[in-house]
Design an enzyme around this catalytic site. Structure first.
Site, PDB file in Angstrom:
ATOM      1  N   ASP A 189      42.333  29.052  34.661  1.00  0.00           N
ATOM      2  CA  ASP A 189      43.291  27.950  34.507  1.00  0.00           C
ATOM      3  C   ASP A 189      43.512  27.240  35.837  1.00  0.00           C
ATOM      4  OD1 ASP A 189      44.972  26.259  33.108  1.00  0.00           O
ATOM      5  OD2 ASP A 189      46.740  27.541  33.344  1.00  0.00           O
ATOM      6  N   GLU A 196      25.528  46.338  54.744  1.00  0.00           N
ATOM      7  CA  GLU A 196      26.112  45.766  53.533  1.00  0.00           C
ATOM      8  C   GLU A 196      27.611  45.539  53.707  1.00  0.00           C
ATOM      9  OE1 GLU A 196      23.233  47.476  49.958  1.00  0.00           O
ATOM     10  OE2 GLU A 196      24.805  48.768  50.786  1.00  0.00           O
ATOM     11  N   ASP A 228      33.195  61.841  53.874  1.00  0.00           N
ATOM     12  CA  ASP A 228      32.284  62.990  53.862  1.00  0.00           C
ATOM     13  C   ASP A 228      31.185  62.899  54.921  1.00  0.00           C
ATOM     14  OD1 ASP A 228      30.544  61.092  52.868  1.00  0.00           O
ATOM     15  OD2 ASP A 228      30.329  62.007  50.889  1.00  0.00           O
ATOM     16  N   SER A 241      28.587  60.977  55.328  1.00  0.00           N
ATOM     17  CA  SER A 241      27.213  60.863  54.831  1.00  0.00           C
ATOM     18  C   SER A 241      26.461  59.704  55.469  1.00  0.00           C
ATOM     19  CB  SER A 241      27.228  60.664  53.313  1.00  0.00           C
ATOM     20  OG  SER A 241      27.848  59.421  52.988  1.00  0.00           O
TER      21      SER A 241
END
EC number: 2.7.11.1
Length: 533
Positions: free
Chosen positions: A215, A415, A442, A444
């Site tokens: 809208d 990214e 963690d 990683s």
């Protein structure tokens, strides 16, 4: 008017006739008289069953926590599904800013700070159908999700009492973009480019964060102040929806002049917002809409078949670059229509002088806040994130996918940097790396979906005490009503955080009475402190 919930001066999408908006003067006159306005029905996602309350254990301390989590025995509101609150105990409701079919908007003053806001009070008597309640919930969820974006009116909170649901928002004192347009007649190209850039930024952010506005029109943009260079703030997300992968939207919504052809054909997606923004840009430059007729049906027919007029005054004197952008935004094939991200890179907007104002998107702001949190708070947010319902995390999956460009299921440093840049944030590689290290719990080397959800939790997700109680009990293994030093060390050791320095930092910050353990009050204070968006 200045409130963040404006009247809707539109042609209803289903019936009735309308006047041709031959000039901005006519439009201003029509708008300024006694023409009735209607309130948009507030909108939001379907919630289903009331929130689950976790078991509390047998101790008296745990029982007390359970009673607190249920609002101290207070009556649960059927709309918001949490304990009802008197909004007047928190805000003084002042003069009326507007009213309509579903409620009234007031200027209000927060009693604790003296700050001014706008409060839309929606009558529960008007929420007669289940879909009406679902709409209110969805709008609140979307406002919470978009909280922290600079060109979107900031959502402060929602409250329910016996008669109303109250939505408290940022107060925008500069009035509507619509009124600014009618006062000016038309904008210079440079002025129009600046306004268009703000509007397209809103569209881009909404789409990136998994929301279709549905809208967009000048009445739904307010100016933060009366200053000439005041930023625009998007409002009224009552018709907005979360983007669902593969879903084709079929319901006809919006406002007659701004509705996209594919909406009329009941087969559309987020591209419809670009069309509406293109119509606004056309009006900014010439003062009248590109498609008009004496009736609503005539307007719709024109939208479906007519070509955009660039031959009559003032178009011969307007740059080809501006007209090129409008053509790309008003392309009838939504698959060939320019995206918000592409439009922001168009040469006409660049020629108009790209803003050099640094932007902290909601994503960047939340990641910075997460980075600054102590380790216990980070782990507690992880517990809360893992227990959020699908309805509570709508939009976040779309955000994650937009950053995870290689669809690996994780977000890499590169990214993350690209995603933050797309949202308008200027950030160094070193700062991106620091954010990555903080969010990557963690260790990683990348951010998985669970870690992303944890970092993206906004302040509104910490309003439900049953969620805070669940997180507290995750650490309080023996149900004593306290998180002991041993329990803290055990929880943090699971993520390689259990060194003495981290434990000492948490206790120094959270253990206010210095008894060597963390009670529930101290835990809640820690969780709610310092989260701004």
């Amino acid at each position: 008017m200045g409130n963040c919930f404006t009247k809707t001066y539109e042609i209803p999408i289903t019936s009735g006739t309308m006047r041709r908006p031959a000039s901005t003067a006519e439009r201003s006159k029509a708008r300024g008289g006694d023409e009735p306005g209607t309130w948009r029905r507030p909108s939001f996602p379907r919630h289903g069953a009331p929130p689950h309350r976790p078991p509390t254990g047998s101790s008296s301390a745990a029982g007390a926590l359970s009673r607190r989590a249920s609002g101290g025995g207070g009556e649960m509101g059927p709309v918001l599904q949490r304990a009802m609150v008197s909004v007047r105990s928190l805000y003084q409701l002042d003069r009326k800013l507007g009213s309509g079919q579903f409620g009234t908007t007031y200027l209000c003053t927060e009693r604790a700070t003296g700050n001014r806001y706008a409060c839309k009070s929606v009558s529960k008597r008007k929420l007669v159908r289940r879909t009406d309640v679902d709409d209110v919930r969805r709008e609140i969820t979307i406002l919470q999700h978009l909280s922290g974006q600079p060109n979107i009116a900031e959502f402060r909170g929602a409250y329910e009492d016996n008669d109303h649901v109250h939505l408290v928002m940022e107060f925008c004192s500069g009035g509507e973009l619509f009124d600014r347009i009618t006062a000016k007649g038309s904008y210079s190209e440079r002025q129009a480019a600046a306004v268009c850039r703000d509007i397209l930024t809103v569209v881009h952010v909404c789409h990136f964060m998994g929301v279709i506005h549905r809208d967009l029109k000048p009445e739904n943009f307010l100016l933060a102040s009366a200053d000439d260079d005041a930023p625009l703030k998007a409002i009224d997300f009552g018709l907005s929806v979360f983007i669902e992968e593969g879903k084709v939207y079929k319901d006809i919504v919006g406002s007659a002049y701004y509705v996209a052809p594919e909406v009329l054909q009941r087969n559309y997606g987020k591209e419809a917002d670009i069309w509406s923004a293109g119509v606004i840009l056309y009006i900014l430059l010439c003062g009248t809409p590109p498609f008009w007729a004496e009736t609503e049906k005539g307007i719709f027919d024109a939208i479906l078949v007519n070509q955009v007029d660039f031959s009559t005054s003032p178009w011969p004197s307007i740059s080809e670059s501006a007209k090129d952008l409008i053509r790309q935004m008003l392309h009838r094939d939504p698959q060939k229509r320019i995206t918000a991200s592409q439009a922001l890179e168009h040469r006409w907007l660049k020629e108009g002088g790209a803003s050099d104002r640094p932007i902290d998107s909601a994503v960047l702001s939340r990641m910075k806040q997460f980075k600054a949190m102590n380790k216990l708070k980070q782990l507690a947010l992880k517990v809360i994130a893992e227990n959020l319902s699908p309805e509570e995390i709508k939009g976040l999956k779309q955000m994650f996918n937009n950053m995870d460009t290689d669809r690996s299921g994780t977000i890499t440093v590169e990214e993350l940097k690209v995603g933050l840049t797309k949202l308008g944030s200027r950030i160094s590689e070193a700062e991106v790396q620091k954010l990555m290290e903080a969010v990557d719990v963690d260790k990683s080397g990348s951010i998985d979906y669970s870690e992303f959800l944890t970092a993206m939790i906004n302040k509104h997700k910490l309003e439900k005490e049953e969620d805070l109680l669940r997180a507290f009990q995750h650490f309080d293994k023996d149900n004593s009503g306290y998180i002991t030093r041993d329990e803290l060390e055990q929880a943090m050791a699971e993520y390689g955080m259990g060194d003495e320095a981290n434990i000492k930092q948490v206790l120094d910050e959270v253990d206010k009475d210095k008894d060597g353990r963390i009670d529930y009050e101290e835990f809640v204070e820690m969780m709610r402190k310092g989260i701004q968006t």
